[in-house]
Design a protein around this motif. Structure first.
Motif, short mmCIF file in Angstrom:
data_model
loop_
_atom_site.label_atom_id
_atom_site.label_comp_id
_atom_site.label_asym_id
_atom_site.label_seq_id
_atom_site.Cartn_x
_atom_site.Cartn_y
_atom_site.Cartn_z
N GLU A 79 0.84 -1.19 0.00
CA GLU A 79 0.00 0.00 0.00
C GLU A 79 0.88 1.24 0.00
O GLU A 79 1.87 1.30 0.73
N GLU A 121 -3.07 4.17 -2.44
CA GLU A 121 -3.06 3.45 -3.72
C GLU A 121 -2.40 2.09 -3.47
O GLU A 121 -1.61 1.94 -2.53
N HIS A 122 -2.68 1.14 -4.31
CA HIS A 122 -2.01 -0.15 -4.23
C HIS A 122 -0.85 -0.15 -5.21
O HIS A 122 -1.00 0.28 -6.35
N PHE A 123 0.31 -0.60 -4.77
CA PHE A 123 1.50 -0.63 -5.61
C PHE A 123 1.62 -1.98 -6.29
O PHE A 123 1.73 -3.02 -5.62
N GLU A 136 4.41 -0.61 -10.41
CA GLU A 136 4.39 0.59 -11.24
C GLU A 136 3.88 1.72 -10.36
O GLU A 136 2.88 1.57 -9.66
N PRO A 191 1.83 4.54 -9.16
CA PRO A 191 0.51 5.03 -9.60
C PRO A 191 0.63 6.43 -10.20
O PRO A 191 1.38 7.27 -9.71
N GLN A 192 -0.10 6.67 -11.28
CA GLN A 192 -0.03 7.95 -11.99
C GLN A 192 -0.34 9.14 -11.09
O GLN A 192 0.28 10.19 -11.23
N THR A 193 -1.29 8.98 -10.18
CA THR A 193 -1.62 10.07 -9.25
C THR A 193 -0.40 10.48 -8.44
O THR A 193 -0.07 11.66 -8.32
#
Length: 164
Positions: A129, A145-147, A150, A152-154
């Motif tokens: 996480e 976000e979950h990793f 990659e 996350p774009q945000t």
């Protein structure tokens, strides 16, 4: 054609070694990390990324025991270290170097700070996480976000805004 083999190779290797929890599994992951380090010497990923990984290894080794801070902090466990290493690997090379630290709950934090009004903090735990908080000018944001190997774009967008 992409000729940079270091990121996919390294991500693949670490992704296959994070499910074990025994001392033997940790030793095996250490050996794989050593192998990857030797491969990275042959496949250039850049001095900056190597230095960040060395800093992460040093942090893990200094915080892998309970109460590492003298105030009751939880140990940074090996799986958290592996997720954090994969996160570093996934960062694009043009990203500025973050400050890396351990948190009292056993997570590893990455912080990009440019003055008081450009700050992004990303905290990573063993469950892959990413908890993030950002202040860019007068805008504030936070989330989880979950990793999945990659960035996350945000999260990446906030990190890149610290360079502007």
């Amino acid at each position: 054609m992409n000729t940079d083999l270091s990121i996919p190779l390294q991500t693949w290797m670490f992704a296959t070694t994070t499910s074990g929890v025994s001392p033997e599994a940790e030793r095996l992951c250490d050996q794989v990390a050593c192998l990857v380090d030797h491969l990275n010497e042959a496949v250039t990923i850049g001095q900056k990324k190597r230095e960040m990984r060395e800093e992460l290894i040093h942090l893990y080794r200094s915080c892998d025991q309970e109460n590492w801070d003298g105030y009751g902090a939880q140990a940074v466990d090996f799986s958290t270290y592996c997720v954090a290493d994969r996160f570093l690997t996934a960062l694009p090379n043009q990203i500025p170097c973050p400050d890396i630290s351990a948190e009292p709950d056993g997570a590893i934090a990455f912080e990009w700070r440019v003055g008081q009004r450009k700050v992004v903090t990303v905290s990573i735990n063993s469950r892959s996480e990413i908890t993030y908080a950002a202040i860019i000018g007068s805008a504030k944001a936070h989330g989880i976000e979950h990793f999945l190997d990659e960035v996350p774009q945000t999260v990446l967008a906030f990190i890149l805004r610290t360079k502007e």
